[in-house]
Design a protein around this motif. Sequence first.
Motif, short mmCIF file in Angstrom:
data_model
loop_
_atom_site.label_atom_id
_atom_site.label_comp_id
_atom_site.label_asym_id
_atom_site.label_seq_id
_atom_site.Cartn_x
_atom_site.Cartn_y
_atom_site.Cartn_z
N ASN A 1 -10.09 4.01 -0.90
CA ASN A 1 -10.21 3.86 0.54
C ASN A 1 -9.55 5.06 1.23
O ASN A 1 -8.42 5.41 0.90
N ALA B 1 0.85 -1.19 0.00
CA ALA B 1 0.00 0.00 0.00
C ALA B 1 0.88 1.24 0.00
O ALA B 1 2.03 1.19 0.47
N ARG C 1 0.69 -6.97 -4.60
CA ARG C 1 -0.04 -7.83 -3.65
C ARG C 1 -0.22 -9.19 -4.31
O ARG C 1 -0.74 -9.28 -5.41
N TRP D 1 -8.41 -0.98 8.18
CA TRP D 1 -7.12 -1.17 7.52
C TRP D 1 -6.02 -1.39 8.55
O TRP D 1 -5.85 -0.60 9.48
N MET E 1 0.83 3.69 1.84
CA MET E 1 1.17 4.21 3.16
C MET E 1 2.40 3.57 3.79
O MET E 1 2.98 4.10 4.72
N VAL F 1 -8.50 5.88 4.95
CA VAL F 1 -8.45 5.30 6.29
C VAL F 1 -8.33 6.43 7.32
O VAL F 1 -7.45 7.28 7.20
N MET G 1 -1.31 2.81 -6.75
CA MET G 1 -2.27 3.38 -5.82
C MET G 1 -2.08 4.88 -5.81
O MET G 1 -0.96 5.36 -5.66
N ASP H 1 -5.22 8.38 5.66
CA ASP H 1 -4.41 7.64 4.68
C ASP H 1 -5.33 7.28 3.53
O ASP H 1 -6.20 6.43 3.66
N THR H 2 -5.14 7.97 2.41
CA THR H 2 -6.01 7.74 1.25
C THR H 2 -5.29 6.92 0.20
O THR H 2 -4.15 7.24 -0.17
N GLY H 3 -5.93 5.87 -0.28
CA GLY H 3 -5.35 5.06 -1.36
C GLY H 3 -6.43 4.65 -2.33
O GLY H 3 -7.35 3.91 -1.96
N1 SER Z 1 -3.92 1.81 3.20
C1 SER Z 1 -5.21 1.83 2.60
C2 SER Z 1 -5.34 0.77 1.53
O1 SER Z 1 -4.36 0.27 1.07
C3 SER Z 1 -5.52 3.18 2.03
O2 SER Z 1 -4.43 3.73 1.40
O3 SER Z 1 -6.44 0.48 1.14
#
Ligand code: SER
Length: 436
Positions: free
Chosen positions: A203, A43, A71, A163, A45, A205, A89, A226-228
């Motif tokens: 997402n 991710a 992933r 998350w 983050m 978070v 992301m 935390d935006t992804g």
């Molecule tokens: N950590 C969260 C995710 O991977 C948002 O960035 O979905």
Amino acid sequence: MRKLNSKELREEWIKFYEERGHKNIGAVSLVGDGTTGVLFNVAGMQPLMPYLLGEKHPLGKRLCNVQGCVRTNDIESVGDSSHATFFEMMGSWSLGDYFKEERCKWSYDLFTKVLEIPRDRLATTCFCGDENAPRDTEAAIIKEKVGFKKENIYFLPKSENWWEIESGPCGPDSEYFYITDIPKCSKDCNPSCDCGHFIEIGNDVFMQYEKVDKDKYIPLKHKNVDTGWGFERILAFLNTTDGDIYKTDLYAGGIKILENKLGISYNTNEDIDRSVRIILDHTRTSTMLLGDEKHLVPSNVGAGYILRRLIRRMVRHLRKLQINLNELGELIDLNIDTLKEMYPELHQNSNKIKSVIIEEKDKFEKTLERGEREFNKIVNRMKNEGKDTISGQDLFTLYETYGFPPEVTQDLAREAGLKVDTTEFDKLFKEHQEKS
Ligand code: SER
């Protein structure tokens, strides 16, 4: 919806955040640094862990980027139209700065005003609460106020809407879903359902906790966001009618090469499409991992073992489609070309990327044919015995003797209409690794 191509979408993302005081921090290596318990950057983050925990970031409290991620926990889902092992992301962060008000409003504006996704197509989730964090009624009220339709706001439990990775900063999700044309599977269908009505596209978070041990959380000093958001999926919904990420400009060149070799068009035969997607995804991920600054190479352990599995599975699907394996170089060149602007080191490492993939292919080719013969023997034996599940022991034999990663056997089994026992395989594999 705006028909943005991949380059334009990246630019729009960064522009939106820069206009709101964020600094673009760029992307880092895909391979984990060993501190977070995960092999890859799963991710955006992940490299920001210390700052989400309170350390001061040199570029300030508002950050953004587009970060490549790998992933492989759902590797067997790759083959459908929305999964990939390498994806990008689009990220943004508030490090103890703004919180739910700004976040929910900006997310709504980004979807509906910048990307012009119709309001009716959007669903979102809020955390329903548990012993660690309260029900997020606040987010639901804000979301309705900024424009989300009340009936498209869902409350979901921790298993679906939280998350965290092994340890570190974590918190309740605020997820976003694209509502497709596939009808709801039941009246209780909600965004956690995988019937295809809802596809997750992003997402945010609300990161307020630190996971210090299993089921043990402590509050963070400051509240982060935390935006992804999923780059490929959003790109797909903007540009296609069915949200197939493999129909975006990211994969267009690869699809064309394979269509020419196969003499049939993509989207006419689901079994062939599945192989095509696996080949395109696994070549892309292998290219990215080999071109990465950490200089990963295929091996039998850790991240190198995942890379080996990706290459082997891709080789098996190329062989299944009877594509001359010596032509693999063309696909690798194309990936490098598509991604080199974002990841310039790919170009510098292009010879190495090609030679390692081709060497790995050559090694696997030697056992692939014999392994497939062995697999056919297993299928015949099972048919005689009236069984429908390949045992973990057989999976393990195919791995140990012929180098078949479990997902290669799983693909073969699926094509033969059989199931596999991965639990027993995992046990045998673990024992084998401990012994060696
Ligand atoms: N950590 C969260 C995710 O991977 C948002 O960035 O979905």
